[in-house]
Scaffold this motif. Sequence first.
Motif, PDB file in Angstrom:
ATOM      1  N   ALA A 166       6.836  -0.328 -19.349  1.00  0.00           N
ATOM      2  CA  ALA A 166       5.603  -0.824 -19.945  1.00  0.00           C
ATOM      3  C   ALA A 166       5.631  -2.345 -20.071  1.00  0.00           C
ATOM      4  CB  ALA A 166       5.379  -0.178 -21.316  1.00  0.00           C
ATOM      5  N   ASP A 167       6.790  -2.900 -20.482  1.00  0.00           N
ATOM      6  CA  ASP A 167       6.909  -4.355 -20.582  1.00  0.00           C
ATOM      7  C   ASP A 167       6.723  -5.004 -19.216  1.00  0.00           C
ATOM      8  OD1 ASP A 167       7.401  -4.106 -23.280  1.00  0.00           O
ATOM      9  OD2 ASP A 167       9.582  -4.130 -23.062  1.00  0.00           O
ATOM     10  N   ALA A 168       7.284  -4.366 -18.185  1.00  0.00           N
ATOM     11  CA  ALA A 168       7.182  -4.932 -16.842  1.00  0.00           C
ATOM     12  C   ALA A 168       5.728  -4.994 -16.369  1.00  0.00           C
ATOM     13  CB  ALA A 168       8.015  -4.094 -15.868  1.00  0.00           C
ATOM     14  N   LEU A 169       4.973  -3.909 -16.576  1.00  0.00           N
ATOM     15  CA  LEU A 169       3.591  -3.865 -16.096  1.00  0.00           C
ATOM     16  C   LEU A 169       2.681  -4.770 -16.925  1.00  0.00           C
ATOM     17  CD1 LEU A 169       3.266  -0.062 -15.278  1.00  0.00           C
ATOM     18  CD2 LEU A 169       3.692  -1.955 -13.709  1.00  0.00           C
ATOM     19  N   ARG A 170       2.924  -4.842 -18.236  1.00  0.00           N
ATOM     20  CA  ARG A 170       2.121  -5.760 -19.073  1.00  0.00           C
ATOM     21  C   ARG A 170       2.343  -7.202 -18.627  1.00  0.00           C
ATOM     22  NH1 ARG A 170       4.091  -2.745 -23.663  1.00  0.00           N
ATOM     23  NH2 ARG A 170       2.504  -1.348 -24.522  1.00  0.00           N
ATOM     24  N   LEU A 171       3.600  -7.554 -18.375  1.00  0.00           N
ATOM     25  CA  LEU A 171       3.929  -8.920 -17.964  1.00  0.00           C
ATOM     26  C   LEU A 171       3.250  -9.252 -16.637  1.00  0.00           C
ATOM     27  CD1 LEU A 171       5.683 -11.112 -19.275  1.00  0.00           C
ATOM     28  CD2 LEU A 171       7.563 -10.403 -17.789  1.00  0.00           C
ATOM     29  N   LEU A 172       3.291  -8.308 -15.697  1.00  0.00           N
ATOM     30  CA  LEU A 172       2.652  -8.531 -14.403  1.00  0.00           C
ATOM     31  C   LEU A 172       1.136  -8.658 -14.559  1.00  0.00           C
ATOM     32  CD1 LEU A 172       2.971  -8.619 -11.273  1.00  0.00           C
ATOM     33  CD2 LEU A 172       2.595  -6.135 -11.296  1.00  0.00           C
ATOM     34  N   VAL A 182       9.026  -0.636 -10.271  1.00  0.00           N
ATOM     35  CA  VAL A 182       9.154   0.429 -11.261  1.00  0.00           C
ATOM     36  C   VAL A 182       8.993   1.784 -10.579  1.00  0.00           C
ATOM     37  CG1 VAL A 182       8.266  -1.020 -13.135  1.00  0.00           C
ATOM     38  CG2 VAL A 182       6.687   0.375 -11.813  1.00  0.00           C
ATOM     39  N   ALA A 183       9.367   2.853 -11.309  1.00  0.00           N
ATOM     40  CA  ALA A 183       9.173   4.205 -10.790  1.00  0.00           C
ATOM     41  C   ALA A 183       7.678   4.497 -10.656  1.00  0.00           C
ATOM     42  CB  ALA A 183       9.832   5.227 -11.713  1.00  0.00           C
ATOM     43  N   ASN A 184       7.316   5.230  -9.602  1.00  0.00           N
ATOM     44  CA  ASN A 184       5.901   5.386  -9.255  1.00  0.00           C
ATOM     45  C   ASN A 184       5.113   6.145 -10.320  1.00  0.00           C
ATOM     46  OD1 ASN A 184       3.760   5.087  -7.207  1.00  0.00           O
ATOM     47  ND2 ASN A 184       3.815   7.310  -7.181  1.00  0.00           N
ATOM     48  N   LEU A 185       5.561   7.367 -10.718  1.00  0.00           N
ATOM     49  CA  LEU A 185       4.798   8.146 -11.682  1.00  0.00           C
ATOM     50  C   LEU A 185       4.692   7.466 -13.041  1.00  0.00           C
ATOM     51  CD1 LEU A 185       5.657  11.893 -11.033  1.00  0.00           C
ATOM     52  CD2 LEU A 185       3.628  10.626 -10.431  1.00  0.00           C
ATOM     53  N   PRO A 186       5.817   6.950 -13.632  1.00  0.00           N
ATOM     54  CA  PRO A 186       5.652   6.200 -14.887  1.00  0.00           C
ATOM     55  C   PRO A 186       4.724   5.000 -14.726  1.00  0.00           C
ATOM     56  CG  PRO A 186       7.935   6.812 -14.601  1.00  0.00           C
ATOM     57  CD  PRO A 186       7.229   7.169 -13.322  1.00  0.00           C
ATOM     58  N   GLY A 187       4.769   4.324 -13.556  1.00  0.00           N
ATOM     59  CA  GLY A 187       3.885   3.187 -13.332  1.00  0.00           C
ATOM     60  C   GLY A 187       2.422   3.591 -13.359  1.00  0.00           C
ATOM     61  N   LEU A 188       2.089   4.690 -12.653  1.00  0.00           N
ATOM     62  CA  LEU A 188       0.705   5.164 -12.644  1.00  0.00           C
ATOM     63  C   LEU A 188       0.269   5.637 -14.028  1.00  0.00           C
ATOM     64  CD1 LEU A 188       0.721   7.193  -9.298  1.00  0.00           C
ATOM     65  CD2 LEU A 188      -0.230   4.919  -9.693  1.00  0.00           C
ATOM     66  N   TYR A 189       1.200   6.322 -14.734  1.00  0.00           N
ATOM     67  CA  TYR A 189       0.898   6.811 -16.080  1.00  0.00           C
ATOM     68  C   TYR A 189       0.599   5.654 -17.019  1.00  0.00           C
ATOM     69  CZ  TYR A 189       1.596   9.392 -20.480  1.00  0.00           C
ATOM     70  OH  TYR A 189       1.435   9.956 -21.718  1.00  0.00           O
ATOM     71  N   GLU A 191      -0.195   2.529 -16.214  1.00  0.00           N
ATOM     72  CA  GLU A 191      -1.382   1.797 -15.763  1.00  0.00           C
ATOM     73  C   GLU A 191      -2.650   2.403 -16.350  1.00  0.00           C
ATOM     74  OE1 GLU A 191      -3.790   0.916 -11.582  1.00  0.00           O
ATOM     75  OE2 GLU A 191      -1.868   1.942 -11.566  1.00  0.00           O
ATOM     76  N   ARG A 192      -2.672   3.758 -16.410  1.00  0.00           N
ATOM     77  CA  ARG A 192      -3.834   4.439 -16.971  1.00  0.00           C
ATOM     78  C   ARG A 192      -3.858   4.344 -18.492  1.00  0.00           C
ATOM     79  NH1 ARG A 192      -3.839  10.749 -16.224  1.00  0.00           N
ATOM     80  NH2 ARG A 192      -2.266  10.497 -17.846  1.00  0.00           N
ATOM     81  N   GLU A 193      -2.710   4.587 -19.158  1.00  0.00           N
ATOM     82  CA  GLU A 193      -2.676   4.602 -20.618  1.00  0.00           C
ATOM     83  C   GLU A 193      -2.907   3.212 -21.208  1.00  0.00           C
ATOM     84  OE1 GLU A 193      -2.392   7.345 -22.640  1.00  0.00           O
ATOM     85  OE2 GLU A 193      -2.695   8.401 -20.736  1.00  0.00           O
ATOM     86  N   LEU A 194      -2.368   2.187 -20.560  1.00  0.00           N
ATOM     87  CA  LEU A 194      -2.511   0.826 -21.077  1.00  0.00           C
ATOM     88  C   LEU A 194      -3.762   0.127 -20.561  1.00  0.00           C
ATOM     89  CD1 LEU A 194       1.231  -0.329 -20.704  1.00  0.00           C
ATOM     90  CD2 LEU A 194       0.102   0.570 -22.742  1.00  0.00           C
TER      91      LEU A 194
END
Length: 560
Positions: A166-172, A182-189, A191-194
């Motif tokens: 989550a920190d990685a995707l928020r920073l990006l 990042v791992a694909n499924l957690p990344g997609l999850y 991306e949608r939740e945040l």
Amino acid sequence: MRIRHYLPGLLLCWFSLITASASAAAPDDLIRIGGDHNYPPYEFINEDGQPDGYNTELTRAIAEVMGMNIEIRLEQWDTMRNNLESGQVDALQGMVLSEDRTRTYAFSPPHAIINQSIFARRGEARASDLADLRDKEVIVQNGGIMHDYLLQNNVGANLILVDTHADALRLLASGQHDYALVANLPGLYLERELELSNITPVGQPFGAQHYGYSVLKGNEALLARFSEGLAILKNTGRQQEIYDKWLGPLEQPGWPWAKIGQITAWVSAILLVVLGGIVVWNRMLTRQVSRRTAELKLQQQQLIQADKMTSLGILVSGVAHEINNPSSLLLLNLPVVKDAYQDLETILEEHYEQHGDFDMGGLAYSRMRDEIPRMLDDMLAGTHRIRRIVDDLRDFARQGPAELDEMVDLNDVVATAIRLVDNTIRHSTDHFEASYGDNLPAFQGNAQRIEQVVINLIVNACQALESSDRSIQVRTLLTPDRKLHLEVRDQGRGIEADDLSRLSDPFFTTRREQGGTGLGLSVSASIVQEHNGDLTYRSQPGKGTIAILTLPLSQGTSAP
């Protein structure tokens, strides 16, 4: 996605392991299981502050079937790896397998497959392989598998370490750095939740990675308990249920039906208003014009239905060809695998008699030696069933002129139709019965078209049932007046007396709200008339329906 096991590889593994003894001391009463506190949907802390996710539910299910007393702790991933190495936890419930990690950790059979993806902001350049990351700022989870990989392979990227995906995707998403790995499924999850709408996956440079339980080397006895529990859950189907619950929706994204429904509702409302005006205006039209309009609509619907059936036939033929290839491979290889196991049985039995029981695939050999032959026979029988169903589908979809010059066995037609709708039957009722008349004579007609009629009758019976404890009975016989007779009897909701006479009318249906078009029984009635037969119905509301198909014998055929 279902996790498959390849039996030949397992046999080789078992054969190489039979020379090793597997004695270990019993684990402590309390088994401490660690994991990542923010790696959804695999494992995370929920809103109530409790461990949750696919890994957590799977661990609890294994503890239940194995009678283990466990405690699940979720913290930062690098902290949990250190806790495992220092002995503060006994196992991790989810870790990606790599060659380097096997020097320190022992791994169970995988309970999931992980794919890693490169995420970037929308509009940025794609990164399809690792060479594209050189001299780029790449965000990765501290201590994660991608952190390990990038360090070991000297990719040349500038690594930005964070605690969670989550920190990685928020920073990006905030505009900082170039990529997040990042791992694909957690990344997609996440991306949608945040609601991170400005990032997207742009490449998957890695192959699929095995993901399962891990312990420190030397603690294989505990790992064997988890492996055995996992094998039990897989065999009972419970592991697949947990997998589908947490990961299935992300692996199979669907249409945004809610939004489509809202748009459709608005469009329908507008069309209804327009239609109301047209109806008022058309009041002045004559009855002949109205009748002609209805005829044109019927012809149009029939053309659309014919086009759909043509496309479906082409699709079924192509799919049947693709399914037959792996089916043929299984039919060729399974007997070889069975012979190989039979050759190994003598060696395995000698080892069993000399050294006692040992583990095979996470279960005791004394159990597996009876299970494996049955498993192989079931797999071979299932493959034959797949081949038979595919052949039936291909025959059903085969296009050609509707010539009524075949000598048709009614029992064969009914049996084929039942196989084609077997899945619908099993989901509709627990009490299905089919009985076939002995030595029924053939009739002259078109087997494919009569098969379509039988399918329509059985599917309608399934749709009429209100619960799975209601029954459906299918019966064939020869009547005293020498006519072939098929009955489809259901214990469904029944049909009102006023509606019985309209069942064969085009577009008449009592299931319009559930998507019924009212064409199935109309088409069936036309087919039966082509064969000089009769299709009648007897029904009472609340007591079910009986559909009766009667066909004349071909000329020159004598009843037995």
